[in-house]
Design an enzyme around this catalytic site. Sequence first.
Site, PDB file in Angstrom:
ATOM      1  N   LYS A 115      90.208 138.558 -45.188  1.00 29.22           N
ATOM      2  CA  LYS A 115      90.599 139.450 -44.083  1.00 29.22           C
ATOM      3  C   LYS A 115      89.679 140.639 -43.982  1.00 29.22           C
ATOM      4  CE  LYS A 115      95.345 138.245 -43.109  1.00 29.22           C
ATOM      5  NZ  LYS A 115      96.721 138.696 -42.863  1.00 29.22           N
ATOM      6  N   LYS A 197      91.857 126.281 -43.085  1.00 25.94           N
ATOM      7  CA  LYS A 197      93.311 126.311 -42.853  1.00 25.94           C
ATOM      8  C   LYS A 197      93.608 126.559 -41.375  1.00 25.94           C
ATOM      9  CE  LYS A 197      95.736 130.059 -43.530  1.00 25.94           C
ATOM     10  NZ  LYS A 197      96.583 131.196 -43.889  1.00 25.94           N
ATOM     11  N   LYS A 200      97.190 131.242 -37.450  1.00 22.12           N
ATOM     12  CA  LYS A 200      97.651 131.748 -36.156  1.00 22.12           C
ATOM     13  C   LYS A 200      96.675 132.748 -35.560  1.00 22.12           C
ATOM     14  CE  LYS A 200     101.718 134.083 -38.291  1.00 22.12           C
ATOM     15  NZ  LYS A 200     101.395 134.614 -39.544  1.00 22.12           N
TER      16      LYS A 200
HETATM   17  P1  TYM Z   1     102.172 134.084 -43.004  1.00 23.06           P
HETATM   18  O1  TYM Z   1     102.924 134.845 -41.974  1.00 23.06           O
HETATM   19  O2  TYM Z   1     100.689 134.038 -42.915  1.00 23.06           O
HETATM   20  O3  TYM Z   1     102.671 132.582 -43.046  1.00 23.06           O
HETATM   21  C1  TYM Z   1     104.045 132.265 -43.175  1.00 23.06           C
HETATM   22  C2  TYM Z   1     104.210 131.042 -44.057  1.00 23.06           C
HETATM   23  O4  TYM Z   1     103.478 129.929 -43.509  1.00 23.06           O
HETATM   24  C3  TYM Z   1     102.636 129.373 -44.507  1.00 23.06           C
HETATM   25  N1  TYM Z   1     101.424 128.866 -43.854  1.00 23.06           N
HETATM   26  C4  TYM Z   1     100.961 127.607 -43.960  1.00 23.06           C
HETATM   27  N2  TYM Z   1     101.433 126.538 -44.623  1.00 23.06           N
HETATM   28  C5  TYM Z   1     100.734 125.374 -44.505  1.00 23.06           C
HETATM   29  N3  TYM Z   1      99.616 125.243 -43.753  1.00 23.06           N
HETATM   30  C6  TYM Z   1      99.112 126.296 -43.062  1.00 23.06           C
HETATM   31  N4  TYM Z   1      98.029 126.149 -42.306  1.00 23.06           N
HETATM   32  C7  TYM Z   1      99.802 127.540 -43.143  1.00 23.06           C
HETATM   33  N5  TYM Z   1      99.589 128.757 -42.576  1.00 23.06           N
HETATM   34  C8  TYM Z   1     100.587 129.558 -43.036  1.00 23.06           C
HETATM   35  C9  TYM Z   1     102.329 130.521 -45.456  1.00 23.06           C
HETATM   36  O5  TYM Z   1     101.927 130.056 -46.721  1.00 23.06           O
HETATM   37  C10 TYM Z   1     103.646 131.256 -45.484  1.00 23.06           C
HETATM   38  O6  TYM Z   1     104.528 130.647 -46.407  1.00 23.06           O
HETATM   39  N6  TYM Z   1     102.183 137.143 -46.961  1.00 23.06           N
HETATM   40  C11 TYM Z   1     102.964 136.179 -46.217  1.00 23.06           C
HETATM   41  C12 TYM Z   1     104.272 136.726 -45.684  1.00 23.06           C
HETATM   42  C13 TYM Z   1     105.129 137.357 -46.719  1.00 23.06           C
HETATM   43  C14 TYM Z   1     105.889 136.690 -47.714  1.00 23.06           C
HETATM   44  C15 TYM Z   1     106.566 137.714 -48.426  1.00 23.06           C
HETATM   45  C16 TYM Z   1     106.060 135.349 -48.052  1.00 23.06           C
HETATM   46  C17 TYM Z   1     105.349 138.699 -46.874  1.00 23.06           C
HETATM   47  N7  TYM Z   1     106.229 138.906 -47.899  1.00 23.06           N
HETATM   48  C18 TYM Z   1     107.401 137.408 -49.508  1.00 23.06           C
HETATM   49  C19 TYM Z   1     106.897 135.052 -49.123  1.00 23.06           C
HETATM   50  C20 TYM Z   1     107.558 136.065 -49.838  1.00 23.06           C
HETATM   51  C21 TYM Z   1     102.142 135.691 -45.029  1.00 23.06           C
HETATM   52  O7  TYM Z   1     101.219 136.326 -44.604  1.00 23.06           O
HETATM   53  O8  TYM Z   1     102.605 134.560 -44.456  1.00 23.06           O
END
Ligand code: TYM
Length: 333
Positions: A115, A197, A200
């Site tokens: 990032k 990957k 979004k």
């Molecule tokens: P975020 O918002 O980027 O994504 C949310 C969830 O989706 C999963 N994910 C994927 N899984 C498979 N293939 C992909 N291409 C893919 N893109 C995203 C992510 O692994 C995630 O589970 N830091 C986290 C949000 C967060 C969080 C937390 C998660 C904040 N606090 C506490 C768990 C526990 C994030 O940016 O997810």
Amino acid sequence: MLGEQKICFSGVQPSGNLTIGNYLGAIRNFSTFSEAYKCFYCVVDEHAITVRQTPADLRRRTYETLALYMACGLDPEKNTLYVQSHVPAHAELSWILNCYTMFGELSRMTQFKDKSSKHADNVNAGLFTYPVLMASDILLYQTDVVPVGIDQKQHVELCRNIAERFNQVFPDTFTVPEPIIPQNGKKIMSLADPTKKMSKSDENQNAIVYILDDRDTIIRKFRRAVTDSDTVVRFAEGKDGINNLMTIYSCFTGKDMEEIEREFAGRGYGDFKLAVGEVTADALAPVQARYRELLADKAGLEAQMKKGAEEAAYYARKTLSKVQKKLGFVQIR
Ligand code: TYM
């Protein structure tokens, strides 16, 4: 653990339209924990501002993400669904845990490296300490399990290290959580570059299938997916595009790779891509219909946010007070 009950926590950032990566890697699996665990699912708006957001978009997506949680089968009576900024204990614990996290550890986080190179004009301190806020989310609820995609595994491991370090100084403060990563769907790849990957925040719209894309768009995007010059539908090294499409097909149909290879034996990539598009569109149609109903009732979503925040705050305050007391902060009531 909270008393006798095992705890599950996860979060999604309202930083863009959610993709089938978010769905298959995380959100779809959330409801499978609702019976055996007390579950907290958070819309992490504070995480989202580590990169610049347009306020109106952030506000709209916060409602949308909550509605999607519910549309994906999370019953608000069985799960605590809420918005991170409504529970101030997240930010408060985060400050404390910043003082128990090492600069070197944060420097090694691959998401920070990615990032900060993508947003080179805005490498702010929040982007750097992002994993500490995530650790606070998890540890506030004495979480046992954290269902996430594989890209978040390193952050959950850091969270475990922070919890263990804190527990060494102040025994029995935090439960040390385990990441739960699905076998199938843990890393859905971009349709335009299947070595990356699906994200979004990708600028190439053809790389991403959104949960809310309509049927024609879904089918068109899969039809354009980058594959290889071979013609056989086979799961094998070097066939990143086909492997990704087979994974998506497998997630939506429950079929394993051998069954898929048999089903498409002697048929070309065109047939296979169409089939992946169709099963994806079929699976998402009921989620989209339910989502539209939920989103139309803004007052209902707000009532839900309030109820979720109250429930979450009750548990969060307990852990925060315990931590503050152990640290030597004076308690006044
Ligand atoms: P975020 O918002 O980027 O994504 C949310 C969830 O989706 C999963 N994910 C994927 N899984 C498979 N293939 C992909 N291409 C893919 N893109 C995203 C992510 O692994 C995630 O589970 N830091 C986290 C949000 C967060 C969080 C937390 C998660 C904040 N606090 C506490 C768990 C526990 C994030 O940016 O997810």
